[in-house]
Design an enzyme around this catalytic site. Structure first.
Site, mmCIF file in Angstrom:
data_model
loop_
_atom_site.group_PDB
_atom_site.id
_atom_site.type_symbol
_atom_site.label_atom_id
_atom_site.label_comp_id
_atom_site.label_asym_id
_atom_site.label_seq_id
_atom_site.Cartn_x
_atom_site.Cartn_y
_atom_site.Cartn_z
ATOM 1 N N LYS A 1 -83.981 -14.573 68.360
ATOM 2 C CA LYS A 1 -83.688 -12.962 68.672
ATOM 3 C C LYS A 1 -84.782 -12.241 66.419
ATOM 4 O O LYS A 1 -83.811 -13.471 65.750
ATOM 5 C CB LYS A 1 -83.871 -11.950 68.613
ATOM 6 C CG LYS A 1 -83.709 -12.253 70.392
ATOM 7 C CD LYS A 1 -83.002 -11.171 71.509
ATOM 8 C CE LYS A 1 -83.169 -11.912 72.940
ATOM 9 N NZ LYS A 1 -82.318 -10.500 73.362
ATOM 10 N N TYR B 1 -91.454 -10.782 79.046
ATOM 11 C CA TYR B 1 -90.414 -10.569 80.047
ATOM 12 C C TYR B 1 -91.541 -10.064 81.159
ATOM 13 O O TYR B 1 -92.462 -9.348 81.378
ATOM 14 C CB TYR B 1 -89.662 -9.811 79.003
ATOM 15 C CG TYR B 1 -88.729 -10.158 77.868
ATOM 16 C CD1 TYR B 1 -87.192 -10.378 78.291
ATOM 17 C CD2 TYR B 1 -89.121 -9.543 77.028
ATOM 18 C CE1 TYR B 1 -87.300 -10.496 77.585
ATOM 19 C CE2 TYR B 1 -88.657 -9.578 75.824
ATOM 20 C CZ TYR B 1 -86.769 -10.463 76.505
ATOM 21 O OH TYR B 1 -86.481 -11.392 75.586
ATOM 22 N N ASN C 1 -78.455 -9.027 70.679
ATOM 23 C CA ASN C 1 -77.646 -10.156 71.006
ATOM 24 C C ASN C 1 -78.490 -11.650 70.403
ATOM 25 O O ASN C 1 -77.934 -11.742 70.639
ATOM 26 C CB ASN C 1 -77.598 -9.391 72.627
ATOM 27 C CG ASN C 1 -78.991 -9.862 73.761
ATOM 28 O OD1 ASN C 1 -79.819 -9.657 72.811
ATOM 29 N ND2 ASN C 1 -78.798 -9.745 74.310
ATOM 30 N N HIS D 1 -81.924 -15.199 72.870
ATOM 31 C CA HIS D 1 -82.794 -15.426 74.456
ATOM 32 C C HIS D 1 -82.764 -16.684 74.473
ATOM 33 O O HIS D 1 -83.113 -17.652 74.082
ATOM 34 C CB HIS D 1 -84.632 -15.101 74.443
ATOM 35 C CG HIS D 1 -84.568 -15.043 75.505
ATOM 36 N ND1 HIS D 1 -84.772 -14.353 76.479
ATOM 37 C CD2 HIS D 1 -85.181 -16.348 76.325
ATOM 38 C CE1 HIS D 1 -85.396 -14.931 78.129
ATOM 39 N NE2 HIS D 1 -85.237 -15.945 77.264
ATOM 40 N N GLU E 1 -90.981 -20.247 80.760
ATOM 41 C CA GLU E 1 -90.940 -19.528 79.347
ATOM 42 C C GLU E 1 -90.735 -20.697 78.211
ATOM 43 O O GLU E 1 -91.756 -20.397 77.589
ATOM 44 C CB GLU E 1 -89.674 -19.063 79.414
ATOM 45 C CG GLU E 1 -89.235 -17.622 79.875
ATOM 46 C CD GLU E 1 -87.806 -17.340 80.067
ATOM 47 O OE1 GLU E 1 -87.248 -16.178 80.300
ATOM 48 O OE2 GLU E 1 -86.766 -18.454 79.193
HETATM 49 N N1 UDP Z 1 -80.731 -5.467 77.149
HETATM 50 C C1 UDP Z 1 -80.078 -4.463 77.315
HETATM 51 N N2 UDP Z 1 -78.874 -3.864 77.908
HETATM 52 C C2 UDP Z 1 -78.680 -4.087 79.036
HETATM 53 C C3 UDP Z 1 -80.344 -5.452 79.630
HETATM 54 C C4 UDP Z 1 -80.852 -5.799 78.984
HETATM 55 O O1 UDP Z 1 -80.199 -4.474 75.862
HETATM 56 O O2 UDP Z 1 -78.201 -3.487 80.169
HETATM 57 C C5 UDP Z 1 -81.604 -6.306 77.131
HETATM 58 C C6 UDP Z 1 -80.879 -7.074 75.888
HETATM 59 O O3 UDP Z 1 -81.321 -7.498 74.457
HETATM 60 C C7 UDP Z 1 -80.966 -8.470 76.922
HETATM 61 C C8 UDP Z 1 -82.130 -8.807 76.944
HETATM 62 O O4 UDP Z 1 -82.865 -7.248 76.935
HETATM 63 O O5 UDP Z 1 -81.284 -9.533 75.656
HETATM 64 C C9 UDP Z 1 -82.650 -9.109 78.437
HETATM 65 O O6 UDP Z 1 -82.099 -8.654 79.347
HETATM 66 P P1 UDP Z 1 -81.232 -10.311 80.246
HETATM 67 O O7 UDP Z 1 -80.902 -9.095 81.357
HETATM 68 O O8 UDP Z 1 -82.228 -10.693 81.060
HETATM 69 O O9 UDP Z 1 -80.304 -10.548 79.805
HETATM 70 P P2 UDP Z 1 -80.104 -11.501 79.270
HETATM 71 O O10 UDP Z 1 -80.610 -12.870 79.695
HETATM 72 O O11 UDP Z 1 -80.766 -11.942 77.599
HETATM 73 O O12 UDP Z 1 -78.592 -11.801 78.604
HETATM 74 MG MG MG Z 2 -82.214 -13.323 80.569
#
Ligand code: UDP
Ligand code: MG
Length: 184
Positions: free
Chosen positions: A11, A51, A157, A160, A171
């Site tokens: 990212k 997304y 974070n 992805h 994806e």
């Molecule tokens: N995200 C966030 N807070 C949350 C859920 C999601 O900031 O409570 C953001 C975070 O950057 C995350 C992205 O949205 O990586 C996509 O969410 P997902 O639930 O798919 O998390 P991931 O698969 O990346 O762990």
């Molecule tokens: Mg995810």
């Protein structure tokens, strides 16, 4: 058992911090093979389409935020004006588009035995402050959902990673044409 492929995006925060090499080497040293890779500065339209906009995705992202807030002792209503998971999911998506288009990203396809699960394990859980040491999110970030909300953004974070084989297939084809993925 067919060898799996999964999508990883480094990212904008990872690219900005100069972590491309370090993060790629974590996947390489675990034995994953890079079969496609490119740098992209995503447009808001691309990020919006990447997304999902399903009720299910909104609910899942919103519920994750609610769980994190509960653990951190944050009241979602006073912080973000609602405690409805779907509404919170929509807020996350909007902020996620801002995050993902704030700079270039590096997209790659990783291949290997149980690649989807293995990459998720190396990346760690969504919120870096609670991600275990040894994971990418735990080792390279101390961000948390309450700090992110205070600053009007999602958690930064770094990475992805697809979280199921079905998501990986969608994806991968979103970012790469079949001829951009190499067998070697
Ligand atoms: N995200 C966030 N807070 C949350 C859920 C999601 O900031 O409570 C953001 C975070 O950057 C995350 C992205 O949205 O990586 C996509 O969410 P997902 O639930 O798919 O998390 P991931 O698969 O990346 O762990
Ligand atoms: Mg995810």
């Amino acid at each position: 058992m067919p060898i799996e492929r999964t999508l990883v995006l480094l990212k904008p925060d990872a690219v900005r911090r100069g972590l491309i090499g370090e993060l790629i080497s974590r996947f390489e040293r675990a034995g994953l093979k890079i079969v496609a890779m490119k740098m992209v500065w995503a447009t808001p339209q691309q990020a919006e389409r990447f997304y999902p906009s399903s009720e299910e995705w909104f609910k899942s992202a919103g519920s994750k935020l609610l769980r994190a807030y509960q653990e951190l002792g944050v009241d979602p209503k006073s912080r973000l004006g609602t405690d409805d998971p779907v509404e919170l999911g929509k807020y996350i998506k909007k902020k996620l588009i801002e995050y993902m288009t704030s700079g270039p990203i590096v997209a790659m396809v990783l291949e290997g035995n149980r690649a989807v699960e293995v990459v998720r394990k190396l990346v760690g859980p969504t919120a870096p402050h609670s991600a275990p040491p040894g994971t990418i999110r735990g080792d390279y970030s101390i961000d948390s959902p309450d700090l992110a909300a205070e600053e009007g953004r999602v958690v930064f974070n770094l990475v992805h990673a697809s979280d199921s084989r079905e998501e990986a297939a969608r994806e991968i084809s979103f970012w790469f044409k079949p001829e951009e993925i190499y067998s070697y």
